[in-house]
Design a protein around this motif. Structure first.
Motif, PDB file in Angstrom:
ATOM      1  N   GLU A 137       3.269   5.823  -2.862  1.00 15.58           N
ATOM      2  CA  GLU A 137       4.473   6.553  -3.272  1.00 15.58           C
ATOM      3  C   GLU A 137       4.585   6.608  -4.789  1.00 15.58           C
ATOM      4  O   GLU A 137       4.949   7.633  -5.355  1.00 15.58           O
ATOM      5  CB  GLU A 137       5.732   5.913  -2.670  1.00 15.58           C
ATOM      6  CG  GLU A 137       5.941   6.235  -1.212  1.00 15.58           C
ATOM      7  CD  GLU A 137       6.120   7.733  -0.964  1.00 15.58           C
ATOM      8  OE1 GLU A 137       6.805   8.414  -1.738  1.00 15.58           O
ATOM      9  OE2 GLU A 137       5.554   8.217   0.034  1.00 15.58           O
ATOM     10  N   SER A 138       4.263   5.505  -5.428  1.00 15.21           N
ATOM     11  CA  SER A 138       4.299   5.462  -6.897  1.00 15.21           C
ATOM     12  C   SER A 138       3.312   6.476  -7.472  1.00 15.21           C
ATOM     13  O   SER A 138       3.617   7.199  -8.423  1.00 15.21           O
ATOM     14  CB  SER A 138       3.960   4.058  -7.386  1.00 15.21           C
ATOM     15  OG  SER A 138       3.833   4.039  -8.784  1.00 15.21           O
ATOM     16  N   TRP A 139       2.122   6.527  -6.880  1.00 18.35           N
ATOM     17  CA  TRP A 139       1.112   7.477  -7.354  1.00 18.35           C
ATOM     18  C   TRP A 139       1.594   8.909  -7.149  1.00 18.35           C
ATOM     19  O   TRP A 139       1.453   9.739  -8.050  1.00 18.35           O
ATOM     20  CB  TRP A 139      -0.200   7.242  -6.605  1.00 18.35           C
ATOM     21  CG  TRP A 139      -1.307   8.099  -7.112  1.00 18.35           C
ATOM     22  CD1 TRP A 139      -2.132   7.861  -8.158  1.00 18.35           C
ATOM     23  CD2 TRP A 139      -1.701   9.371  -6.584  1.00 18.35           C
ATOM     24  NE1 TRP A 139      -3.011   8.890  -8.317  1.00 18.35           N
ATOM     25  CE2 TRP A 139      -2.772   9.837  -7.374  1.00 18.35           C
ATOM     26  CE3 TRP A 139      -1.250  10.161  -5.540  1.00 18.35           C
ATOM     27  CZ2 TRP A 139      -3.396  11.043  -7.128  1.00 18.35           C
ATOM     28  CZ3 TRP A 139      -1.879  11.369  -5.303  1.00 18.35           C
ATOM     29  CH2 TRP A 139      -2.938  11.797  -6.101  1.00 18.35           C
ATOM     30  N   TYR A 140       2.189   9.202  -5.984  1.00 15.59           N
ATOM     31  CA  TYR A 140       2.708  10.546  -5.727  1.00 15.59           C
ATOM     32  C   TYR A 140       3.825  10.892  -6.710  1.00 15.59           C
ATOM     33  O   TYR A 140       3.897  12.008  -7.219  1.00 15.59           O
ATOM     34  CB  TYR A 140       3.238  10.676  -4.289  1.00 15.59           C
ATOM     35  CG  TYR A 140       2.163  10.693  -3.242  1.00 15.59           C
ATOM     36  CD1 TYR A 140       1.092  11.573  -3.319  1.00 15.59           C
ATOM     37  CD2 TYR A 140       2.206   9.816  -2.162  1.00 15.59           C
ATOM     38  CE1 TYR A 140       0.107  11.579  -2.364  1.00 15.59           C
ATOM     39  CE2 TYR A 140       1.219   9.826  -1.198  1.00 15.59           C
ATOM     40  CZ  TYR A 140       0.179  10.706  -1.301  1.00 15.59           C
ATOM     41  OH  TYR A 140      -0.799  10.726  -0.352  1.00 15.59           O
TER      42      TYR A 140
ATOM     43  N   GLN B 111       5.713  13.863 -11.374  1.00 10.50           N
ATOM     44  CA  GLN B 111       6.273  13.842 -12.732  1.00 10.50           C
ATOM     45  C   GLN B 111       5.333  14.568 -13.699  1.00 10.50           C
ATOM     46  O   GLN B 111       5.785  15.334 -14.550  1.00 10.50           O
ATOM     47  CB  GLN B 111       6.484  12.385 -13.179  1.00 10.50           C
ATOM     48  CG  GLN B 111       7.334  12.234 -14.391  1.00 10.50           C
ATOM     49  CD  GLN B 111       8.796  12.594 -14.133  1.00 10.50           C
ATOM     50  OE1 GLN B 111       9.198  12.864 -13.022  1.00 10.50           O
ATOM     51  NE2 GLN B 111       9.571  12.615 -15.166  1.00 10.50           N
ATOM     52  N   GLU B 112       4.041  14.335 -13.553  1.00  7.76           N
ATOM     53  CA  GLU B 112       3.066  15.031 -14.398  1.00  7.76           C
ATOM     54  C   GLU B 112       3.141  16.539 -14.177  1.00  7.76           C
ATOM     55  O   GLU B 112       3.056  17.318 -15.134  1.00  7.76           O
ATOM     56  CB  GLU B 112       1.647  14.524 -14.100  1.00  7.76           C
ATOM     57  CG  GLU B 112       1.380  13.126 -14.607  1.00  7.76           C
ATOM     58  CD  GLU B 112       0.025  12.591 -14.157  1.00  7.76           C
ATOM     59  OE1 GLU B 112      -0.774  13.342 -13.546  1.00  7.76           O
ATOM     60  OE2 GLU B 112      -0.233  11.405 -14.413  1.00  7.76           O
ATOM     61  N   MET B 113       3.308  16.942 -12.900  1.00  9.27           N
ATOM     62  CA  MET B 113       3.426  18.372 -12.605  1.00  9.27           C
ATOM     63  C   MET B 113       4.669  18.957 -13.253  1.00  9.27           C
ATOM     64  O   MET B 113       4.626  20.052 -13.824  1.00  9.27           O
ATOM     65  CB  MET B 113       3.510  18.606 -11.086  1.00  9.27           C
ATOM     66  CG  MET B 113       2.193  18.646 -10.393  1.00  9.27           C
ATOM     67  SD  MET B 113       2.336  18.900  -8.603  1.00  9.27           S
ATOM     68  CE  MET B 113       3.719  19.956  -8.409  1.00  9.27           C
TER      69      MET B 113
ATOM     70  N   SER C 128       0.829  -1.204   0.000  1.00  7.84           N
ATOM     71  CA  SER C 128       0.000   0.000   0.000  1.00  7.84           C
ATOM     72  C   SER C 128       0.861   1.251   0.000  1.00  7.84           C
ATOM     73  O   SER C 128       0.605   2.203  -0.738  1.00  7.84           O
ATOM     74  CB  SER C 128      -0.922  -0.007   1.225  1.00  7.84           C
ATOM     75  OG  SER C 128      -1.713   1.156   1.255  1.00  7.84           O
ATOM     76  N   ARG C 129       1.913   1.254   0.827  1.00 12.75           N
ATOM     77  CA  ARG C 129       2.844   2.386   0.869  1.00 12.75           C
ATOM     78  C   ARG C 129       3.530   2.568  -0.475  1.00 12.75           C
ATOM     79  O   ARG C 129       3.656   3.675  -0.984  1.00 12.75           O
ATOM     80  CB  ARG C 129       3.899   2.160   1.962  1.00 12.75           C
ATOM     81  CG  ARG C 129       3.719   3.027   3.182  1.00 12.75           C
ATOM     82  CD  ARG C 129       4.921   2.934   4.130  1.00 12.75           C
ATOM     83  NE  ARG C 129       5.353   1.585   4.445  1.00 12.75           N
ATOM     84  CZ  ARG C 129       4.869   0.834   5.415  1.00 12.75           C
ATOM     85  NH1 ARG C 129       3.907   1.295   6.180  1.00 12.75           N
ATOM     86  NH2 ARG C 129       5.331  -0.374   5.638  1.00 12.75           N
ATOM     87  N   ALA C 130       3.977   1.456  -1.058  1.00 11.03           N
ATOM     88  CA  ALA C 130       4.664   1.527  -2.352  1.00 11.03           C
ATOM     89  C   ALA C 130       3.725   2.054  -3.433  1.00 11.03           C
ATOM     90  O   ALA C 130       4.120   2.872  -4.272  1.00 11.03           O
ATOM     91  CB  ALA C 130       5.199   0.150  -2.740  1.00 11.03           C
TER      92      ALA C 130
END
Length: 130
Positions: free
Chosen positions: A75-78, A83-85, A70-72
């Protein structure tokens, strides 16, 4: 898009990431609190040999694996959002530079046309005075 709009979009995306991170951390704390407050009643059948330590260790390992995944995932989503930003900010910066270049070119054209108009006015004025 101007610099102020670009900065506003970057700020909005950063606020969204901070909000989502706070939600994730709050949910994680809530789940950990629920696990701490959970009590288990176990009835044992003495006719079988149950290794409760092994069972508890296995459940704990499963929980830790789920929490790690869940943490991984979070973090991947963040990282993806960040990166999109960065990509958006780069594109906005490129757009801003291109717009500034277009404005500079238009200002040069306006100046040239204004000079041509002044020259024609001067010629007309000379012809009228002759």
């Amino acid at each position: 898009m101007n610099k102020v709009e670009l900065e506003a979009k970057v700020d909005a995306l950063q606020d969204e990431i901070n909000f989502l991170r706070a939600v994730y951390e709050a949910e994680l704390r809530e789940l950990q609190g629920q696990i701490k407050d959970t009590s288990v009643i176990v009835e044992m059948d003495n006719s079988r040999n149950l290794d409760m330590d092994a069972i508890v260790a296995e459940v704990r390992a499963q929980y830790e694996e789920i929490a790690k995944n869940s943490r991984a995932e979070a973090e991947s989503w963040y990282q993806q959002k960040f990166q999109e930003m960065q990509t958006s900010a780069g594109q906005y910066g490129d757009d801003l530079r291109n717009t500034k270049a277009e404005i500079a070119e238009l200002n040069r054209m306006i100046s040239r046309i204004q000079n041509e108009i002044d020259a024609v006015k001067g010629q007309v004025s000379l012809q009228l005075h002759q």
